[in-house]
Design a protein around this motif. Structure first.
Motif, short mmCIF file in Angstrom:
data_model
loop_
_atom_site.label_atom_id
_atom_site.label_comp_id
_atom_site.label_asym_id
_atom_site.label_seq_id
_atom_site.Cartn_x
_atom_site.Cartn_y
_atom_site.Cartn_z
N ARG A 198 0.84 -1.19 0.00
CA ARG A 198 0.00 0.00 0.00
C ARG A 198 0.89 1.25 0.00
O ARG A 198 1.80 1.38 0.83
N ASP A 199 0.63 2.15 -0.91
CA ASP A 199 1.27 3.47 -0.90
C ASP A 199 2.79 3.40 -0.80
O ASP A 199 3.42 4.13 -0.02
N GLY A 200 3.40 2.50 -1.56
CA GLY A 200 4.85 2.40 -1.58
C GLY A 200 5.46 1.69 -0.39
O GLY A 200 6.68 1.71 -0.22
N ARG A 201 4.65 1.04 0.40
CA ARG A 201 5.15 0.29 1.56
C ARG A 201 4.71 -1.16 1.44
O ARG A 201 3.57 -1.45 1.06
N ILE A 202 5.60 -2.06 1.80
CA ILE A 202 5.34 -3.50 1.72
C ILE A 202 5.48 -4.11 3.11
O ILE A 202 6.40 -3.78 3.85
N ALA A 203 4.56 -4.99 3.45
CA ALA A 203 4.64 -5.72 4.71
C ALA A 203 4.32 -7.19 4.44
O ALA A 203 3.40 -7.50 3.70
N PRO A 265 1.40 4.13 12.39
CA PRO A 265 1.10 5.54 12.13
C PRO A 265 -0.36 5.74 11.73
O PRO A 265 -0.94 4.92 11.03
N LEU A 266 -0.93 6.84 12.16
CA LEU A 266 -2.34 7.10 11.90
C LEU A 266 -2.62 7.20 10.41
O LEU A 266 -3.71 6.85 9.96
N GLU A 267 -1.66 7.66 9.62
CA GLU A 267 -1.88 7.74 8.17
C GLU A 267 -2.16 6.37 7.57
O GLU A 267 -2.95 6.23 6.63
N GLU A 268 -1.52 5.32 8.10
CA GLU A 268 -1.78 3.95 7.63
C GLU A 268 -3.18 3.51 8.04
O GLU A 268 -3.90 2.89 7.24
N VAL A 269 -3.56 3.82 9.27
CA VAL A 269 -4.90 3.45 9.77
C VAL A 269 -5.98 4.12 8.93
O VAL A 269 -6.96 3.48 8.51
N VAL A 270 -5.82 5.40 8.67
CA VAL A 270 -6.81 6.14 7.90
C VAL A 270 -6.91 5.61 6.47
O VAL A 270 -8.01 5.47 5.92
N ALA A 271 -5.78 5.29 5.87
CA ALA A 271 -5.80 4.73 4.51
C ALA A 271 -6.57 3.42 4.47
O ALA A 271 -7.32 3.15 3.52
N ASP A 272 -6.39 2.58 5.50
CA ASP A 272 -7.12 1.32 5.57
C ASP A 272 -8.63 1.56 5.69
O ASP A 272 -9.43 0.94 4.98
N ILE A 273 -9.01 2.45 6.59
CA ILE A 273 -10.44 2.71 6.82
C ILE A 273 -11.10 3.24 5.56
O ILE A 273 -12.23 2.87 5.21
N ASN A 274 -10.38 4.08 4.82
CA ASN A 274 -10.95 4.69 3.62
C ASN A 274 -11.21 3.69 2.51
O ASN A 274 -11.92 4.00 1.54
#
Length: 329
Positions: A198-203, A265-274
């Motif tokens: 997601r958004d240039g990050r891999i897990a 980070p909250l930005e990750e949480v918000v991206a998931d919720i959206n």
């Protein structure tokens, strides 16, 4: 180069060729993977030799159709056949290359890899989907995800775009399961794990078995092997990745409509919720997005999700005409 040094190089090449053959054998299991990992970690020369062996294998694989045509006694290249090159100093290294070439030329099955169909699976906003592949592998796709799958005769390959999925891979040592995710490649034989891009990050999070994460061609970094309970986080373009211990089931809980976070980070949480809601959450500024969040969010009630965020993090929320604005207190 002195003789003893050359002998050491040859021995390392021999071992790399042996490991390449062993890890592709039908009887390869988790014990073999652990031994292989120990050998790779014993010396940087081991990893370099194995990469060279793998590169040779892939080169022969790419040349498969040409080799087949050239060695066809009835084909147009029959008169241009040449004798094989002489054996080099490393007999098993040459033997491994010969076995690879033989597998490509003699067997009929590998040529189906080139023409194997690619199937695309995608989910929309708020949609989750379960797919069972022809080999029995199960894939659970999170909302807002897109992947493509190609089941070849020598390799099963998935390409992840913006996506998150849990893979429960049917074991098949003859056909490794490979996932291309940005600048990283995930390779398994049979296991259960979550891959998120997601958004240039891999897990990558592993629940069962062993997963190998390697840099894609041209990318920097080193191969990392994950065992159950480990998570790898990587920013695309970076040379290094971070490892942490996690509870895999918490990472997988999105399949039941629960998002579990520990110090994210909250930005990750918000991206998931959206990816689940029609009314998007927006961050007032970068500082708000970097607030660390821990908690469990149940996605069946959007307003309840916002209330939980405000209660568990030092933020406020304001309803606007087309969104909900979150701001650090």
């Amino acid at each position: 180069m002195n003789e003893s040094l050359q002998e050491g190089i040859d021995a390392t090449r021999d071992a790399a060729a042996d490991w390449l053959m062993q890890m592709r054998a039908p009887q390869a299991d988790e014990t073999d993977w652990l031994a292989f990992e120990a050998w790779l970690g014993a010396s940087p020369d081991h990893a370099a030799a194995y990469d060279a062996a793998m590169a040779l294998w892939e080169e022969l694989d790419a040349a498969g159709p040409v080799l087949k045509a050239a060695l066809d006694p009835h084909g147009p290249g029959a008169r241009r056949q040449r004798p094989p090159p002489p054996l080099g100093a490393s007999r098993r290294w040459t033997m491994a290359a010969s076995l690879a070439a033989a597998a490509l030329v003699v067997a009929v099955v590998p040529w189906r890899d080139i023409t194997a169909p690619t199937t695309v699976y995608a989910t929309g906003k708020g949609e989750r989907r379960t797919v069972t592949l022809a080999d029995g592998t199960r894939i659970d796709l999170n909302a807002g995800s897109k992947i493509s799958v190609k089941l070849g005769s020598r390799e099963r390959r998935v390409v992840m775009e913006d996506a998150e999925a849990v893979f429960d891979v049917t074991k098949d040592p003859k056909r490794p399961f490979v996932i291309a995710s940005g600048d990283r490649t995930v390779r398994v034989v049979g296991t259960q794990f979550d891959v998120r891009r997601r958004d240039g990050r891999i897990a990558v999070t592993v629940a069962r078995g062993i997963v190998e994460v390697r840099p894609a061609a041209g990318a920097s970094g080193q191969a990392i092997r994950l065992t159950p309970g480990l998570r790898l986080d990587h920013v695309e373009g970076a040379a290094h990745s971070e490892l942490s211990k996690v509870t895999p089931q918490e990472v997988f809980d999105w399949r039941t409509g629960r998002l579990v976070y520990r110090n994210r980070p909250l930005e990750e949480v918000v991206a998931d919720i959206n990816r689940y809601t029609e009314t998007p959450l927006k961050l007032a500024d970068a500082r708000t997005g970097q607030i660390r969040f821990s908690g469990v969010l149940v996605l069946d009630d959007h307003q309840a999700v916002v209330r939980s965020l405000v209660m568990l993090a030092p933020i406020t929320s304001v309803n606007t005409r087309d969104s909900i604005l979150l701001r650090a207190q």
